[in-house]
Design an enzyme around this catalytic site. Structure first.
Site, PDB file in Angstrom:
ATOM      1  N   ILE A 159      21.265  52.864  79.415  1.00  0.00           N
ATOM      2  CA  ILE A 159      20.614  53.959  79.247  1.00  0.00           C
ATOM      3  C   ILE A 159      21.237  55.114  79.811  1.00  0.00           C
ATOM      4  O   ILE A 159      21.904  55.154  80.705  1.00  0.00           O
ATOM      5  CB  ILE A 159      19.085  53.817  80.324  1.00  0.00           C
ATOM      6  CG1 ILE A 159      18.551  52.719  79.734  1.00  0.00           C
ATOM      7  CG2 ILE A 159      18.387  55.154  80.132  1.00  0.00           C
ATOM      8  CD1 ILE A 159      17.326  52.190  80.611  1.00  0.00           C
ATOM      9  N   LEU A 160      21.264  56.262  78.907  1.00  0.00           N
ATOM     10  CA  LEU A 160      22.064  57.146  79.246  1.00  0.00           C
ATOM     11  C   LEU A 160      21.120  58.558  79.490  1.00  0.00           C
ATOM     12  O   LEU A 160      20.025  58.583  79.447  1.00  0.00           O
ATOM     13  CB  LEU A 160      22.521  57.866  77.653  1.00  0.00           C
ATOM     14  CG  LEU A 160      23.702  57.144  77.316  1.00  0.00           C
ATOM     15  CD1 LEU A 160      24.060  57.465  75.525  1.00  0.00           C
ATOM     16  CD2 LEU A 160      24.964  56.791  77.992  1.00  0.00           C
ATOM     17  N   GLU A 211      19.355  45.463  60.213  1.00  0.00           N
ATOM     18  CA  GLU A 211      20.057  46.353  60.769  1.00  0.00           C
ATOM     19  C   GLU A 211      21.276  47.014  60.102  1.00  0.00           C
ATOM     20  O   GLU A 211      21.892  47.973  60.042  1.00  0.00           O
ATOM     21  CB  GLU A 211      20.346  46.252  62.156  1.00  0.00           C
ATOM     22  CG  GLU A 211      19.111  46.017  63.203  1.00  0.00           C
ATOM     23  CD  GLU A 211      19.500  45.545  64.666  1.00  0.00           C
ATOM     24  OE1 GLU A 211      20.491  46.245  65.173  1.00  0.00           O
ATOM     25  OE2 GLU A 211      18.809  45.034  65.473  1.00  0.00           O
ATOM     26  N   HIS A 269      17.458  50.741  66.966  1.00  0.00           N
ATOM     27  CA  HIS A 269      16.508  49.893  68.098  1.00  0.00           C
ATOM     28  C   HIS A 269      16.045  48.573  67.149  1.00  0.00           C
ATOM     29  O   HIS A 269      15.419  48.834  65.890  1.00  0.00           O
ATOM     30  CB  HIS A 269      15.580  50.909  68.570  1.00  0.00           C
ATOM     31  CG  HIS A 269      14.608  49.852  69.532  1.00  0.00           C
ATOM     32  ND1 HIS A 269      14.988  49.812  70.712  1.00  0.00           N
ATOM     33  CD2 HIS A 269      13.391  49.731  69.426  1.00  0.00           C
ATOM     34  CE1 HIS A 269      13.987  49.205  71.409  1.00  0.00           C
ATOM     35  NE2 HIS A 269      12.949  49.046  70.491  1.00  0.00           N
TER      36      HIS A 269
HETATM   37  C1  GRF Z   1      21.286  43.200  68.878  1.00  0.00           C
HETATM   38  O1  GRF Z   1      20.187  42.815  69.408  1.00  0.00           O
HETATM   39  C2  GRF Z   1      20.593  44.377  67.928  1.00  0.00           C
HETATM   40  O2  GRF Z   1      19.459  44.208  67.548  1.00  0.00           O
HETATM   41  C3  GRF Z   1      20.789  45.790  68.960  1.00  0.00           C
HETATM   42  O3  GRF Z   1      21.783  45.630  69.767  1.00  0.00           O
HETATM   43  C4  GRF Z   1      22.277  44.096  69.869  1.00  0.00           C
HETATM   44  C5  GRF Z   1      23.637  43.988  69.523  1.00  0.00           C
HETATM   45  O4  GRF Z   1      23.962  44.465  68.317  1.00  0.00           O
HETATM   46  N1  GRF Z   1      20.876  47.016  68.128  1.00  0.00           N
HETATM   47  P1  GRF Z   1      25.495  44.400  67.974  1.00  0.00           P
HETATM   48  O5  GRF Z   1      25.834  43.245  67.194  1.00  0.00           O
HETATM   49  O6  GRF Z   1      26.553  44.651  69.281  1.00  0.00           O
HETATM   50  O7  GRF Z   1      25.717  45.567  66.903  1.00  0.00           O
END
Ligand code: GRF
Length: 194
Positions: A91-92, A173, A108
């Site tokens: 958290i920033l 994502e 997210h």
């Molecule tokens: C994952 O849980 C993703 O849903 C969230 O961050 C976590 C790791 O993502 N955004 P990544 O593989 O390091 O991009």
């Protein structure tokens, strides 16, 4: 060319998706990948892709402020136009976020404003939701609450588990973040829905 810095904490699969997309006629290029964990395997992926990669161990700092000062220094040295948080798990502070106001993005793993914070998949399953998904938003001082730039939805199927849903959303994502970053870098203000 728009300059993009990416912050990660672990595997960096979202970072990798962004790096794969920032080629050819894409208006942006990566200039830095930084992590709060020097052992993050995403740093090796970034280095292999020819991107400057920096690991700053947040546990080695006497305070959150001292860590953020070094992280901000590394970021400013790269002169980014955009800072993309990609699986970044710290958290920033508002003071840090304020240094990059309007140009910091995050992905997210929920359909914000539902389920800010952690354990998003377990919460969606517990609520009996029919859909889940991911959101890219601008980062503001309020956690997971900034203006939404894009969202993508997935169905929650019968028998879905937290692990199967997490994997489904992660794939989602990897489609959404590159699409949103490309639009944001091109100064396209439309919200993207996949
Ligand atoms: C994952 O849980 C993703 O849903 C969230 O961050 C976590 C790791 O993502 N955004 P990544 O593989 O390091 O991009």
């Amino acid at each position: 060319m728009t300059r993009v810095a990416i912050l990660i904490s672990g595997g960096g699969s979202n970072m990798a998706a962004l790096l794969r997309d920032m080629v050819g006629d894409h208006p942006a290029r990566p200039v830095l990948v930084a992590s709060n964990d020097p052992s993050a395997t995403g740093l090796a992926l970034a280095a292999q892709a020819g991107v400057k990669a920096v690991g700053l161990d947040h546990r080695a700092y006497a305070s959150r402020a001292a860590f953020e000062d070094d992280l901000a220094r590394a970021l400013h040295a790269a002169s980014p136009d955009i800072v993309a948080l990609a699986g970044f798990m710290r958290i920033l502070s508002p003071a840090f976020v304020g240094q990059f106001a309007g140009k910091m993005l995050n992905i997210h793993p929920s359909l914000l404003p539902k389920y800010p914070g952690l354990h998003t998949h377990a919460r969606a399953l517990a609520a009996g939701d029919a859909q889940a998904g991911c959101t890219v938003h601008k980062v503001t001082a309020d956690l997971d609450a900034g203006p939404i730039l894009g969202q993508a939805r997935v169905a929650i199927d019968a028998g879905e588990t937290e692990a199967s849903l997490a994997a489904k959303v992660l794939r989602c994502e990897h489609r959404l973040y590159p699409a949103v970053l490309r639009a944001f870098a091109a100064k396209d203000k439309s919200v993207i829905y996949l």
